[in-house]
Each structure stands twice: as C-alpha cells, then as structure tokens.
Design a protein around this motif. Structure first.
Motif, PDB file in Angstrom:
ATOM      1  N   LEU A 110      21.423   4.515 -24.039  1.00 60.52           N
ATOM      2  CA  LEU A 110      21.196   3.062 -23.767  1.00 60.52           C
ATOM      3  C   LEU A 110      20.243   2.873 -22.484  1.00 60.52           C
ATOM      4  CD1 LEU A 110      24.909   1.793 -23.668  1.00 60.52           C
ATOM      5  CD2 LEU A 110      23.063   1.270 -25.323  1.00 60.52           C
ATOM      6  N   HIS A 111      20.369   3.840 -21.447  1.00 62.79           N
ATOM      7  CA  HIS A 111      19.515   4.056 -20.422  1.00 62.79           C
ATOM      8  C   HIS A 111      18.174   4.170 -20.981  1.00 62.79           C
ATOM      9  CE1 HIS A 111      18.201   4.987 -16.456  1.00 62.79           C
ATOM     10  NE2 HIS A 111      17.517   6.105 -16.748  1.00 62.79           N
ATOM     11  N   ALA A 112      17.791   4.964 -21.741  1.00 64.49           N
ATOM     12  CA  ALA A 112      16.686   5.365 -22.195  1.00 64.49           C
ATOM     13  C   ALA A 112      15.743   4.085 -22.980  1.00 64.49           C
ATOM     14  CB  ALA A 112      16.584   6.515 -23.418  1.00 64.49           C
ATOM     15  N   LYS A 113      16.522   3.141 -23.515  1.00 62.70           N
ATOM     16  CA  LYS A 113      16.107   1.998 -24.007  1.00 62.70           C
ATOM     17  C   LYS A 113      16.068   0.852 -23.090  1.00 62.70           C
ATOM     18  CE  LYS A 113      18.349   2.647 -28.594  1.00 62.70           C
ATOM     19  NZ  LYS A 113      19.060   2.124 -29.495  1.00 62.70           N
ATOM     20  N   SER A 114      16.566   1.113 -21.939  1.00 55.50           N
ATOM     21  CA  SER A 114      16.600  -0.210 -20.888  1.00 55.50           C
ATOM     22  C   SER A 114      15.830   0.112 -19.566  1.00 55.50           C
ATOM     23  CB  SER A 114      17.962  -0.850 -20.411  1.00 55.50           C
ATOM     24  OG  SER A 114      18.766   0.241 -20.076  1.00 55.50           O
TER      25      SER A 114
END
Length: 322
Positions: A110-114
């Motif tokens: 999720l972090h990699a996308k946001s």
C-alpha cells in the motif's frame, strides 16, 4: 485449527460487531459498535478493503480482522494506521503471527502505491486492558511511543466557565463552515505527534458528514471578518454506547485554537460553553481523548473544565524498511 483468511467486505459488518462485543465482555474498554457504525468507519476514502483488510473465519464466525489505513499526507514519514482485533477464544500464536506478518507485507504494498518516496511506519494503539494485543505488538517489533488518555466529565458538576471573548463571533456549526473547520484542524494539529494533514474527502466522511456528528453541539469562534475559524469544538454522539451503558455521552472529537490566541483560556471557555449546552439537551457526560504529552498542554486545559482521566491507550510504532 483450520481458518479461512480473506479481505473484509461491508456485508461482514454484523459479524465484526459480534466479535467486538465478545471482546468487550472480556476486556471492557467501553467501546460499543453496531454494524452500521463499523461500516461507516471502515468505508473511508483511505481504506481499500480488498487490499487493506484481512479477516479470519471459523466457518461463518469472524474470529479476527486486520485493517490498514493509509494517510492523506506523509511528511516526513508515512504513518500508516493499524487496526486489529481477535476474538478472545481464538487468541493464539498462529493468528498473531499471521496478522503481524500481513500488516508488514500489505503495508509495504500500500505504501508503494501512495507515498513511495518517504519512510514507512506502522502505528497501532492498545488499551491498557488489551494485554494480549499489547504483547503481540511488542513481540512483533512495535515499540511503545506515546500515552493517550480518555477523559470524562460529569455534566452535573461542571466548574465555573470562563466567558467567551466578545471580539470573536460565536456560531453553531453549519456546512458553509466546512472548509474553515478543516483549515483550522490542519493548522492546529500540524505539530501534534502522529498527526498529518487531512483531505476534504476524509474530513467530510469521518467528521462533519458522519452520521454521529452533532452540528447543534459543535461551536466555532470566527475571526472579526468572519473569514476563518479561530477556535472550535466539534462533537459527536454514539447511540450504540448509550444503548449499551444507559448514559448519554457527548464525545468531543476536536478542540482547536489559533496559535496566536493560545494562553488566553479560549479553548476552555468554548469547551465549557459546549458542555453547558449539552447538559441542557439531556446529555449526562462528556468525553474526549488526548495525547498525554500534547504540545499545547491540552490535558491541563481539559482538567480545568472538569474532565478527569478515565482510561489509557498506548501508542506503538514500528518502522518498516521498504
């Protein structure tokens, strides 16, 4: 034990409410949720259930869940929120390991996308009565970082309330002040530990547009030009809590004052005004939550208005290499 793991859906909320009720009977932290309450809290703009949630099922019984909330902003760190609960009858090492491993791996995705360009931290909280959860968090690498205090005030014994400053118009919340209140929230909480800027979408969903928001018991002080909020107290009422306890409690969700006006007693005066109005409308108690080490010495402000400590939550943090 053979469990089925899958993401949550909104259709699961009645089962999740049952799990919360089972936990409350063992660890009474006085938080009561209906399926409707949980659906509203979980279906926020910062949660994508298919990728940011997991749940364990024993047949048709929901026995554990995990949830990750990305943040609207990440400066200088993405402080992703972790939420979890395990049914008291299913608190075993295997479930704990599955959940804590999922937090980290799903959190990275999720972090990699946001917010891929900043470090990632997982932030979790546990009431002091939630000993099993606290041990699970610590054993998986979370470190205690902060204390948060639930405070309460009985509305039949309120200390004398200071008068409000006459130079700032007092108004009751209306939707036309929505942008003003968000600006006040973001400016006031900018230096609070664990806080980040909130988006208009999240502000509407979680606060001023939430089903439990009480606009008639939310008060603002405006600038003399009426072009911004200089102080505010926003409130909510949780019918599920009253149904479980028999007590009509006003939850004070936000207290904010412009930095230039701090030290004049304005926050206490506006909070005092709010709880007087709440008593007149049949509320018996008011409650709020505060960071013990709040930069603005808020705990002392609340004590002077009649609030006292009820229970505590530990804030935990785990840096996650990405």
């Amino acid at each position: 034990m053979s469990l089925t793991w899958r993401p949550l859906t909104l259709d699961d909320m009645p089962r999740l409410a049952e799990t919360f009720a089972a936990a409350e009977r063992v660890e009474p932290i006085e938080e009561h949720y209906s399926a409707e309450d949980l659906a509203e809290e979980i279906s926020t703009p910062t949660v994508d259930l298919p990728t940011a949630s997991t749940s364990a099922w024993d047949g048709d019984k929901l026995v554990a869940y995990g949830l990750l909330r990305r943040r609207d902003a990440a400066d200088p760190v993405h402080m992703m929120r972790v939420e979890t609960l395990v049914h008291p009858e299913y608190r075993e090492d295997a479930i704990a390991a599955h959940l804590t491993g999922w937090f980290e791996e799903a959190g990275k995705r999720l972090h990699a996308k946001s917010h891929p360009d900043v470090p990632l931290e997982l932030h979790a909280a546990a009431n002091t009565k939630q000993r099993w959860l606290s041990e699970v968090l610590v054993d998986s690498g979370f470190e205690h970082a902060r204390w948060f205090v639930d405070m309460r005030a009985s509305l039949d014994s309120i200390p004398p309330v200071k008068p409000l400053p006459e130079e700032f118009p007092l108004v009751t919340y209306e939707d036309k002040y929505e942008a003003f209140t968000l600006r006040s929230r973001n400016e006031t909480f900018a230096d609070h530990w664990g806080s980040t800027e909130q988006s208009p979408q999240a502000w509407r969903h979680l606060v001023v547009g939430a089903k439990d928001f009480q606009p008639d018991l939310s008060f603002l002080l405006l600038s003399p030009e009426r072009d911004r909020v200089v102080a505010m107290v926003l409130s909510a009422f949780f019918a599920s809590d009253e149904a479980a306890t028999g007590v009509k409690d006003l939850y004070v969700s936000h207290v904010a004052t412009d930095a230039a006006l701090r030290g004049r007693g304005i926050a206490g005066a506006l909070l005092g005004h709010t709880i007087i109005q709440a008593e007149a409308k049949g509320f018996q108690r008011a409650s709020l939550n505060v960071d013990q080490d709040n930069n603005h010495r808020a705990l002392g402000v609340y004590e002077r208005v009649g609030f006292s400590e009820h229970q505590r939550w530990a804030g935990y943090v785990k840096p996650v290499p990405t």
